[in-house]
Design an enzyme around this catalytic site. Sequence first.
Site, short mmCIF file in Angstrom:
data_model
loop_
_atom_site.label_atom_id
_atom_site.label_comp_id
_atom_site.label_asym_id
_atom_site.label_seq_id
_atom_site.Cartn_x
_atom_site.Cartn_y
_atom_site.Cartn_z
NE ARG A 27 -3.56 0.07 2.52
CZ ARG A 27 -4.78 0.03 2.01
NH1 ARG A 27 -5.26 -1.11 1.55
NH2 ARG A 27 -5.53 1.10 1.98
CG ASN A 102 -4.64 5.23 3.97
OD1 ASN A 102 -4.19 5.88 3.03
ND2 ASN A 102 -5.46 4.21 3.80
N GLY A 103 -4.42 8.84 4.01
CA GLY A 103 -5.38 9.78 3.39
C GLY A 103 -4.81 11.19 3.38
CD GLU A 482 -4.47 -4.00 -17.66
OE1 GLU A 482 -4.83 -2.80 -17.63
OE2 GLU A 482 -4.00 -4.59 -16.66
CE LYS A 486 -0.68 -4.61 -14.99
NZ LYS A 486 -2.05 -4.28 -14.91
CD GLU A 489 0.71 -1.12 -13.15
OE1 GLU A 489 -0.09 -1.96 -13.57
OE2 GLU A 489 0.46 -0.37 -12.19
CG HIS A 505 -5.51 9.92 -38.36
ND1 HIS A 505 -5.89 10.50 -39.55
CD2 HIS A 505 -6.19 8.74 -38.29
CE1 HIS A 505 -6.78 9.72 -40.16
NE2 HIS A 505 -6.97 8.65 -39.41
CE LYS A 605 -3.50 -4.81 -5.86
NZ LYS A 605 -3.29 -5.16 -7.28
#
Length: 610
Positions: A27, A102-103, A482, A486, A489, A505, A605
């Site tokens: 986290r 957290n926040g 996606e 991947k 990141e 274009h 995460k």
Amino acid sequence: MCGIVGFIGKEEAAPILLDGLARLEYRGYDSAGLAVFGEEKGLQVVKSKGRLQALSDLTKAGSTIQGTAGMGHTRWATHGVPSDVNAHPQASESGRFAVIHNGIIENFAEIKEFLQNQGVKFSSQTDTEVAANLLDYLYEGDLLEAVSKMLHRIRGAYAFGIICADCPDMLVGVRKDSPLILGHGEGFNFFASDVTAIIKYTREVSYLDNDEIAVITREGTQVYDSYLQPVKKERHHVDWEVSAAEKGGYAHFMLKEVMEQPEALRKTISPRLQNGQVKLDDLHFDVQYLKAMDKIYIIACGSSYHVGMAAKYTLEKLLHKPVEVALASEFRYCEPLVSEHTLAIVISQSGETIDTLTAMREAKRLGARVLSIVNVVGSTIARESDDVIYTWAGPEIAVATTKAYSTQLAVTYLIGLAFAQMMGTIEKEEYEAIVNELQLLPEKLQKVLEQREAIQYFASLYFNHSSIFFIGRHLDYAVGMEGSLKLKEISYIHSEAYAAGELKHGTISLIEDGTLVVALASYKPLFEKMMSNVIEVKSRGADVIGLTTEDVGPEMMKTVDHIITVPDTHPMLLPSLDVVPLQLFAYYVALQRGCDIDKPRNLAKSVTVE
Ligand code: AGP
């Protein structure tokens, strides 16, 4: 976005807290800290910049801080650079309070100024230190009174853990829009950001709601609302195994989670297929509602948004209703056209992404009915939705999502099939064909995973490229997005996903000798058109890895440099197979580059700040 854990019991707290933090490190991982209350030394705070290992080394695995009540934090920096001083816990100037958080406290600047005018001195740049000092300022001998007053003074999103040196036999946990759960044991109790931190010790949990204050003692827990009225909480039993949150012999969680996808798909799909029929017992839609629906808004972020991009194609085809896909972070600010006939499908692995949560609340406020697709049971998005359908992917630890993405996709197929059958917008034969193929997906996906070595070889050829393109049309374009995310990141290689027909274009000017283009061409109705775009990039010197189905692989190989094939399936389900080689490609490229795969730089995460 920061992991928090608190423990109070009879055993030494620090080693238990470090163990919990190790499971929460996904986290946030730029610094970590502990606050423990010991009889001899009182409230002790130890913190360190860097990974949790640094804190563990500093405290000799927790053995240098004694005490049986404490809390720990692993940080993803918002206010102030990652440093020892900005790490949490943050203590108030007097040392009476230690706070983990957290926040974000949105009005921290004005509160800080107010406190500074009262003579309070600050040592960090964090909003959390403001909370610690505000508590101290408001404290008149009653801890809960002070916490309640603080809640009415601050704005923002937060989960706080609080220790007060005057009340050594209790911890306090508070939440608003950032997750916090309570773990219940015999003679010990916990609070934590999520279940993974405490599952080794207890499976009995309860979920705090917004503006609730929890008092955690050795004997039990008591929850209050922000006006200190007692609230009764329901307890839940968590039934997944501790091993689900461990690497189980794999070098990385990401690889483990990629390999778990066939099983995760089985768990998500099988219970919802009975005698060839999709049964979504979790949902409560009637046909009148579905027919009157004016549109579907899919709201999500990141990979979950990419699921939405694929689902747009399939749901529009199956339901004959317009589907709009919105980035959650934009939705609130674009004056969305939502009515009481709009269905908002909200997709989130964590169920806590603040952008998604706030967009969902806005959709509800505008009259939409909300159906969420969520992996974490009991998460805020799940609890605030009108209907929720869970993905049964199990805990996903790697920051880069894989199995959650796959199971979210599967759920969108199930929703499409169930609604189309109710609305009569699908022929019986087509329905049966898709259901048949859906049942075969886990097996086919297993076959894709068997190509790991070939994909690792391609990664070894291109891992040192500085820019990689993913092109495709229709569903292939959605999957390319996606694949590109991947790669970006976890390997830090610049990459773009482009609708293949759009390349000419402008972006095709970036293609030069040796540029790697991953060309997705599994959607058969557009195979020839796609091949024209492949030839366009080949003629400008690109190296092309083709990704298509086994049956057309030889045809594509005539034009491209390398080919990856997936078993053929119903076109609608192809994203489920196509995404897997792209996940593996990103993984092996990152591995070759020596990247920190499970904890990529600057990421976390669960993104609980806007
Ligand atoms: C995907 O690999 C990312 N880590 C990220 O884009 C993620 O999908 C996004 O933050 C949304 O998270 P959620 O599904 O938990 O809401």
